[in-house]
Design an enzyme around this catalytic site. Structure first.
Site, PDB file in Angstrom:
ATOM      1  N   GLU A  11       6.884   5.654  -3.254  1.00 36.53           N
ATOM      2  CA  GLU A  11       6.467   5.480  -1.854  1.00 36.53           C
ATOM      3  C   GLU A  11       7.680   5.426  -0.919  1.00 36.53           C
ATOM      4  O   GLU A  11       7.621   5.900   0.216  1.00 36.53           O
ATOM      5  CB  GLU A  11       5.642   4.191  -1.718  1.00 36.53           C
ATOM      6  CG  GLU A  11       4.304   4.254  -2.456  1.00 36.53           C
ATOM      7  CD  GLU A  11       3.589   2.914  -2.536  1.00 36.53           C
ATOM      8  OE1 GLU A  11       2.346   2.919  -2.570  1.00 36.53           O
ATOM      9  OE2 GLU A  11       4.263   1.853  -2.596  1.00 36.53           O
ATOM     10  N   MET A 171      -2.502  -3.541  -3.365  1.00 30.53           N
ATOM     11  CA  MET A 171      -2.063  -4.724  -4.104  1.00 30.53           C
ATOM     12  C   MET A 171      -0.971  -5.527  -3.388  1.00 30.53           C
ATOM     13  O   MET A 171      -0.336  -6.366  -4.016  1.00 30.53           O
ATOM     14  CB  MET A 171      -1.601  -4.299  -5.509  1.00 30.53           C
ATOM     15  CG  MET A 171      -2.704  -3.594  -6.292  1.00 30.53           C
ATOM     16  SD  MET A 171      -2.220  -3.031  -7.925  1.00 30.53           S
ATOM     17  CE  MET A 171      -2.007  -4.577  -8.792  1.00 30.53           C
ATOM     18  N   GLU A 172      -0.769  -5.282  -2.067  1.00 27.51           N
ATOM     19  CA  GLU A 172       0.322  -5.970  -1.372  1.00 27.51           C
ATOM     20  C   GLU A 172      -0.012  -6.471   0.044  1.00 27.51           C
ATOM     21  O   GLU A 172       0.541  -7.500   0.476  1.00 27.51           O
ATOM     22  CB  GLU A 172       1.558  -5.041  -1.248  1.00 27.51           C
ATOM     23  CG  GLU A 172       2.237  -4.693  -2.557  1.00 27.51           C
ATOM     24  CD  GLU A 172       1.572  -3.519  -3.291  1.00 27.51           C
ATOM     25  OE1 GLU A 172       0.855  -2.736  -2.631  1.00 27.51           O
ATOM     26  OE2 GLU A 172       1.747  -3.392  -4.517  1.00 27.51           O
ATOM     27  N   ASP A 195      -6.776   7.552  -4.443  1.00 27.17           N
ATOM     28  CA  ASP A 195      -7.868   7.526  -5.437  1.00 27.17           C
ATOM     29  C   ASP A 195      -9.091   6.860  -4.822  1.00 27.17           C
ATOM     30  O   ASP A 195      -9.012   6.300  -3.730  1.00 27.17           O
ATOM     31  CB  ASP A 195      -7.431   6.758  -6.695  1.00 27.17           C
ATOM     32  CG  ASP A 195      -7.028   5.343  -6.366  1.00 27.17           C
ATOM     33  OD1 ASP A 195      -5.840   5.119  -6.101  1.00 27.17           O
ATOM     34  OD2 ASP A 195      -7.896   4.467  -6.324  1.00 27.17           O
TER      35      ASP A 195
HETATM   36  N1  ADE Z   1      -3.426   1.333  -4.859  1.00 20.08           N
HETATM   37  C1  ADE Z   1      -3.848   2.606  -4.900  1.00 20.08           C
HETATM   38  N2  ADE Z   1      -5.045   2.697  -5.493  1.00 20.08           N
HETATM   39  C2  ADE Z   1      -5.391   1.440  -5.852  1.00 20.08           C
HETATM   40  C3  ADE Z   1      -6.515   0.879  -6.510  1.00 20.08           C
HETATM   41  N3  ADE Z   1      -7.516   1.638  -6.935  1.00 20.08           N
HETATM   42  N4  ADE Z   1      -6.531  -0.454  -6.715  1.00 20.08           N
HETATM   43  C4  ADE Z   1      -5.508  -1.221  -6.300  1.00 20.08           C
HETATM   44  N5  ADE Z   1      -4.432  -0.747  -5.668  1.00 20.08           N
HETATM   45  C5  ADE Z   1      -4.369   0.571  -5.441  1.00 20.08           C
END
Ligand code: ADE
Length: 230
Positions: A11, A171-172, A195
């Site tokens: 990133e 996640m941040e 995703d």
């Molecule tokens: N970052 C990118 N895709 C994610 C996901 N499916 N879950 C948690 N963090 C992510």
């Protein structure tokens, strides 16, 4: 000083390519890049994945390097059905979907003397919206929820959507939101979708991490042109 924070090397790299790095500082088992962009002073780093790592790195950017705002760039899983791989999203607020003190009667995500949602900076968000308009890029705005889990289940994703009204997950953001709220530092959160956060998300994430990271980085660089250091 503007802090630019990512979670992963993939990133940060496309951001680093567009700035002039003047110094690299090894600190706290991490690497901090001092850089210039159009005469603006930047401090950049990737924290490693997760809430603890990102909170630590954001704190160091503010307390050690004097960051007066924190801009985050990276990828996220889509929650809102409108979001497709490669689409950009900015957070109005961030939260922590894995905080659970509900047994004591608190709302999901709530910590006493803290709060569920951490607001992102409206001025920075309006800079983003102007850039999107100028470049004709679709930009979604909404709540982004964070937890120390890679979500790859429709059931879990639907729970996060229903419980926190989130449009994307990563996640941040909730951790950096908490840090920037604590220190009263403006916070901007930008993500490109990698995703769908449903079954098979891990495969898509690996496939689209680099491409979506570049989408987010390029947009952030465009935004930097219109952002002051203070
Ligand atoms: N970052 C990118 N895709 C994610 C996901 N499916 N879950 C948690 N963090 C992510």
């Amino acid at each position: 000083m503007i802090g630019i924070l990512c979670a992963m090397r993939e990133e940060l790299e496309p951001v680093l390519e567009k700035v002039e790095v003047t110094e690299i500082i090894e600190y706290a088992r991490n690497r901090f890049y001092k850089a210039k962009f159009q005469n603006k002073n930047l401090i950049l780093a990737y924290s490693k994945i997760g809430k603890v790592n990102s909170a630590t790195t954001a704190t160091i950017m503010i307390e050690k390097f004097g960051a007066k705002k924190i801009l985050f760039s990276g990828v996220a899983g889509a929650v809102d059905a409108d979001l497709k791989i490669g689409d950009l999203v900015i957070a109005t607020k961030t939260c922590q979907h894995d905080v659970d003190l509900t047994v004591f009667g608190y709302d999901p995500g709530f910590i006493p003397e803290s709060k569920v949602y951490f607001e992102c900076d409206e001025n920075l968000n309006s800079v983003a919206k102007k850039v999107a308009e100028r470049l004709g890029i679709k930009l979604k705005e909404g709540i982004i929820a964070s937890g120390d889990q890679f979500i790859h289940s429709k059931e879990k994703k639907d729970w996060i959507k229903k419980t926190f009204n989130a449009v994307a997950i990563e996640m941040e953001g909730g951790a950096v939101g908490c840090v920037t709220w604590t220190f009263d530092v403006p916070f901007f959160m930008l993500r490109a979708i990698s995703d769908t956060a449903e079954e098979g998300a891990g495969v898509d994430f690996d496939k689209f991490l680099e491409e979506s990271s570049k989408v987010s980085a390029q947009f952030l660089i465009e935004m930097l042109k219109g952002i002051d250091e203070e």
